[in-house]
Scaffold this motif. Sequence first.
Motif, PDB file in Angstrom:
ATOM      1  N   ALA A 163     -22.926   7.363 -48.571  1.00  0.00           N
ATOM      2  CA  ALA A 163     -23.537   8.695 -48.511  1.00  0.00           C
ATOM      3  C   ALA A 163     -22.522   9.800 -48.773  1.00  0.00           C
ATOM      4  CB  ALA A 163     -24.203   8.902 -47.149  1.00  0.00           C
ATOM      5  N   SER A 164     -21.320   9.662 -48.254  1.00  0.00           N
ATOM      6  CA  SER A 164     -20.290  10.693 -48.419  1.00  0.00           C
ATOM      7  C   SER A 164     -19.122  10.127 -49.218  1.00  0.00           C
ATOM      8  CB  SER A 164     -19.808  11.206 -47.062  1.00  0.00           C
ATOM      9  OG  SER A 164     -18.735  12.114 -47.230  1.00  0.00           O
ATOM     10  N   GLY A 165     -19.133  10.393 -50.533  1.00  0.00           N
ATOM     11  CA  GLY A 165     -18.047   9.906 -51.367  1.00  0.00           C
ATOM     12  C   GLY A 165     -16.712  10.522 -50.999  1.00  0.00           C
ATOM     13  N   ALA A 166     -16.718  11.788 -50.577  1.00  0.00           N
ATOM     14  CA  ALA A 166     -15.462  12.449 -50.210  1.00  0.00           C
ATOM     15  C   ALA A 166     -14.809  11.746 -49.028  1.00  0.00           C
ATOM     16  CB  ALA A 166     -15.716  13.918 -49.881  1.00  0.00           C
ATOM     17  N   GLU A 167     -15.617  11.338 -48.051  1.00  0.00           N
ATOM     18  CA  GLU A 167     -15.064  10.629 -46.894  1.00  0.00           C
ATOM     19  C   GLU A 167     -14.469   9.290 -47.296  1.00  0.00           C
ATOM     20  OE1 GLU A 167     -16.726  10.827 -42.715  1.00  0.00           O
ATOM     21  OE2 GLU A 167     -18.523  11.260 -43.891  1.00  0.00           O
ATOM     22  N   MET A 168     -15.171   8.565 -48.183  1.00  0.00           N
ATOM     23  CA  MET A 168     -14.666   7.262 -48.592  1.00  0.00           C
ATOM     24  C   MET A 168     -13.389   7.408 -49.407  1.00  0.00           C
ATOM     25  SD  MET A 168     -14.882   4.024 -48.373  1.00  0.00           S
ATOM     26  CE  MET A 168     -16.484   3.835 -47.570  1.00  0.00           C
ATOM     27  N   ILE A 169     -13.335   8.388 -50.283  1.00  0.00           N
ATOM     28  CA  ILE A 169     -12.117   8.610 -51.070  1.00  0.00           C
ATOM     29  C   ILE A 169     -10.959   9.007 -50.165  1.00  0.00           C
ATOM     30  CG2 ILE A 169     -11.061  10.097 -52.813  1.00  0.00           C
ATOM     31  CD1 ILE A 169     -13.831  10.176 -54.177  1.00  0.00           C
ATOM     32  N   ALA A 170     -11.231   9.854 -49.173  1.00  0.00           N
ATOM     33  CA  ALA A 170     -10.186  10.241 -48.217  1.00  0.00           C
ATOM     34  C   ALA A 170      -9.708   9.031 -47.433  1.00  0.00           C
ATOM     35  CB  ALA A 170     -10.712  11.318 -47.281  1.00  0.00           C
ATOM     36  N   TRP A 171     -10.644   8.108 -47.134  1.00  0.00           N
ATOM     37  CA  TRP A 171     -10.239   6.890 -46.414  1.00  0.00           C
ATOM     38  C   TRP A 171      -9.278   6.072 -47.276  1.00  0.00           C
ATOM     39  CZ3 TRP A 171     -10.341   1.746 -47.447  1.00  0.00           C
ATOM     40  CH2 TRP A 171      -9.967   0.907 -46.389  1.00  0.00           C
ATOM     41  N   PHE A 172      -9.611   5.894 -48.544  1.00  0.00           N
ATOM     42  CA  PHE A 172      -8.718   5.154 -49.436  1.00  0.00           C
ATOM     43  C   PHE A 172      -7.360   5.843 -49.534  1.00  0.00           C
ATOM     44  CE2 PHE A 172     -12.316   2.692 -51.068  1.00  0.00           C
ATOM     45  CZ  PHE A 172     -11.706   1.482 -51.360  1.00  0.00           C
ATOM     46  N   GLN A 173      -7.377   7.143 -49.576  1.00  0.00           N
ATOM     47  CA  GLN A 173      -6.114   7.887 -49.633  1.00  0.00           C
ATOM     48  C   GLN A 173      -5.247   7.555 -48.425  1.00  0.00           C
ATOM     49  OE1 GLN A 173      -6.383  12.149 -50.620  1.00  0.00           O
ATOM     50  NE2 GLN A 173      -5.049  12.531 -48.878  1.00  0.00           N
ATOM     51  N   GLY A 174      -5.860   7.499 -47.240  1.00  0.00           N
ATOM     52  CA  GLY A 174      -5.115   7.134 -46.043  1.00  0.00           C
ATOM     53  C   GLY A 174      -4.593   5.712 -46.102  1.00  0.00           C
ATOM     54  N   LEU A 175      -5.410   4.792 -46.625  1.00  0.00           N
ATOM     55  CA  LEU A 175      -4.969   3.406 -46.769  1.00  0.00           C
ATOM     56  C   LEU A 175      -3.768   3.310 -47.700  1.00  0.00           C
ATOM     57  CD1 LEU A 175      -5.355   0.315 -46.455  1.00  0.00           C
ATOM     58  CD2 LEU A 175      -6.938   0.448 -48.405  1.00  0.00           C
ATOM     59  N   PHE A 176      -3.844   3.982 -48.845  1.00  0.00           N
ATOM     60  CA  PHE A 176      -2.732   3.944 -49.793  1.00  0.00           C
ATOM     61  C   PHE A 176      -1.453   4.485 -49.169  1.00  0.00           C
ATOM     62  CE2 PHE A 176      -6.045   4.528 -53.410  1.00  0.00           C
ATOM     63  CZ  PHE A 176      -6.371   3.170 -53.342  1.00  0.00           C
ATOM     64  N   SER A 177      -1.588   5.530 -48.360  1.00  0.00           N
ATOM     65  CA  SER A 177      -0.408   6.127 -47.733  1.00  0.00           C
ATOM     66  C   SER A 177       0.251   5.155 -46.767  1.00  0.00           C
ATOM     67  CB  SER A 177      -0.801   7.414 -46.996  1.00  0.00           C
ATOM     68  OG  SER A 177      -1.245   8.396 -47.903  1.00  0.00           O
TER      69      SER A 177
END
Length: 301
Positions: free
Chosen positions: A144-158
Amino acid sequence: MQGVRRIDAMRKSMYETRMTEKSHVALSRISLYHLPDAASRYLFLTVLRAGWIDAAPGGGVSRSACPGDDVLYCLSGRGEVRIGADTYRLTPGQLVWIAGDVPHAHSADQNDPWSVMWFRIQGPDLPMLRLRVFGQGTPRVTIASGAEMIAWFQGLFSILADPRPGVDVRLNAVLGRFLELLTGPANSEARSILPASLDRLIQALMQRPESRWTAEDMARIARLSSSQLRRLFHQHMGVSPRTFLRNQRLVQAQRLMQESGMSLQQIAERCGFFDAFHFSREFKKVVGQSPSSWRESEWGN
């Protein structure tokens, strides 16, 4: 810290679609690896690999099996995923969980190749985790919230790019957040969204677990046939209606054992068991110790 700086430089582009000019060569924007220690492999959910790739037209992979499960989130473009005998199309905003213990393959569309963020998850019991998240349903959801999922991936990558001590604990925590995003009520295809018929029955079972529920009673409340009810219950809850009812009775019994001075016989009758023997047998089978031992350990001295 070079990996962290690289990811920081990509923060803005993570929220943008792929380049409109299509390339015939795959572009790996991010590619990260992690080797968990031996103990973490058995204790935690962890991540072995993760990345972000703009696929070449038709580009993909086919495997008989791999260690861990792959999770793909489509940012743009399209692609196809095969898991065992099932095939799924993936479009922007959709996520698919690929079981690594069965033959699987995925490939980008020839005309509109996808851009995907992905990671490989490993843990103590991935088949049970998949069942808990998806039941017997399709392992694909629309986020439902692509921005939240992308932010989650960003945190994982970090996290993966800066493997300080405690990285496996942090990965376990961030994967918990991922499961929360995946099964949250905002995702309409997630398993946690129950059909009205099941929701109606579950509410009734939770309110009156002590009642002498028959299969006919449950089917009547759900307004389904008994066979439909069993199938839907397994699909959405991962257990049978009878098992769910037993667990609700045991939860009620635990509360009474802890908060009242009632005897085990009284508690058994109050919670819908036939007798104290039936109650003790079911309690030990599920909890792992007898009701009297559990009560004694909870009360302490």
